[in-house]
Design an enzyme around this catalytic site. Structure first.
Site, PDB file in Angstrom:
ATOM      1  CB  CYS A 180    -119.829 -15.998 -65.501  1.00 18.54           C
ATOM      2  SG  CYS A 180    -119.168 -14.596 -66.283  1.00 18.54           S
ATOM      3  CB  CYS A 231    -119.823 -16.096 -69.127  1.00 16.22           C
ATOM      4  SG  CYS A 231    -118.473 -15.359 -67.948  1.00 16.22           S
ATOM      5  CG  ASP A 232    -122.123 -19.076 -69.153  1.00 15.17           C
ATOM      6  OD1 ASP A 232    -121.522 -18.841 -70.342  1.00 15.17           O
ATOM      7  OD2 ASP A 232    -121.825 -19.659 -68.182  1.00 15.17           O
TER       8      ASP A 232
END
Ligand code: NDP
Length: 313
Positions: free
Chosen positions: A137, A140-141
């Site tokens: 992701c 997300c990261d």
């Protein structure tokens, strides 16, 4: 012997627990089955920095424990176990648990999520478990790899979108495409091909994710036409080869798209079966965020509450 439950919630990610918090506070006495991966996809995420309300960030597992505690506080009946079969053909919805238990429900909220697909290489799984640089992701990261070099594998719309997202944060993004062409739509391909700091390697497959035992340091790749192997330095390895919604057990009853995402009535969490609602990634291949899953979990509990109120007259 069957048990009667007013509101059954299937799944324990942000969608399931948010549905539980709302349902419990509305006195719907929810029973929640956690599924085979209690806490869901977030339990494989290291640091969550984009969920509002955590100014200093929180680890994925810690956030899921807090959501669980919040659901418990209002007396959600949280149970170990997973659903193996359903029958949504009658007015009472029947659900079977792995231990053979049969549950009859007035309302069902499906929050079974989706699973990111991974390549399955031992080195990939090792650094994924360590939280050392493998991610599925980018939103997300990606932030953790600012001003660094990363590699992303995949050639669909997700891979293009994520590569483009990463290109704004990272100094260099190398995209590994296993065939000599993309699967993604033309417009998405155009976006990545014209981005200067994205390098696309066609006919290229991942041999190994390289690391120092703790974190990723590079990726060993092979050109599948020439068989030439070379190493790419990188601190992050992003896998964007698709997701699989966890919806197989519902396919005989619920309308789904061709990949298995459950179709909801637009603007609501209703499915094609009255009293069955869907929230989170099981119905969402677009946003796939903890916060959007939580939002639809809330919607599902409100929709279920209205449905039960109408049933009770
Ligand atoms: P897709 O299934 O469309 O694409 C998966 C990609 O991963 C393919 O290019 C495939 O390669 C590649 N792949 C699969 N397995 C491997 C492997 N083992 N090694 C290397 N590569 C591999 O998934 P997406 O998540 O990209 O998209 C899912 C759906 O969501 C699609 O319908 C897409 O259009 C949609 N979507 C739309 C967006 C938008 O419009 N903004 C954004 C994101 C998704 P190959 O091509 O060789 O099979």
């Amino acid at each position: 012997m069957s048990e009667h439950v007013k509101c059954l919630i299937i799944g324990s990610g942000p969608a399931g627990y948010t549905a539980a918090i709302y349902a419990a506070r509305a006195n719907m006495k929810p029973v929640l089955y956690q599924g085979t991966q209690p806490g869901g996809q977030l339990t494989t995420t290291n640091e969550v920095e984009n969920f509002p309300g955590y100014p200093n960030g929180v680890t994925g597992p810690e956030m899921m424990i807090q959501l669980q505690d919040q659901a418990k506080r209002f007396e959600t009946d949280i149970r170990d176990g997973w659903v193996t079969k359903v029958d949504f053909s009658g007015p009472v919805h029947k659900v079977w648990i792995h231990d053979g238990k049969e549950i009859h429900c007035d309302a069902v909220i499906i929050s079974t999520g989706a699973s990111a697909k991974y390549l399955g290489l031992a080195s990939e799984q090792k650094y994924l478990q360590l939280g050392g640089g493998v991610s599925a992701c980018a939103v997300c990261d990606g932030f953790f790899y600012r001003n660094q070099e990363v590699v992303i594998v995949g050639a669909g719309d997700s891979a293009c979108e994520e590569a483009h997202y990463l290109s704004k944060l990272c100094t260099k993004v190398t995209m590994l495409v296993r065939r000599d062409e993309f699967r993604a739509s033309k417009i998405m391909v155009a976006r990545v091909t014209k981005t200067e700091n994205i390098e696309i390697l066609y006919n290229t497959e991942t041999e190994e994710v390289l690391g120092d035992g703790q974190v990723v340091t590079g990726v060993r790749v092979k050109n599948n036409l020439t068989q030439v192997v070379h190493d790419i330095p990188a601190t992050g390895f992003f896998v964007a080869i698709g997701h699989q919604p966890n919806t197989d057990i519902f396919k005989d009853y619920l309308n789904m798209d061709e990949t298995g995402y459950i179709k909801n009535v637009p603007g609501s969490t209703k499915t094609n079966i009255a009293g069955v609602f869907v929230s989170g990634d099981a119905a969402d291949h677009v946003y796939r965020q903890a916060i959007t899953a939580a939002g639809t979990g809330c919607m599902a509990a409100l929709d279920a509450e209205r449905y039960l109120a109408a049933l009770e007259g």
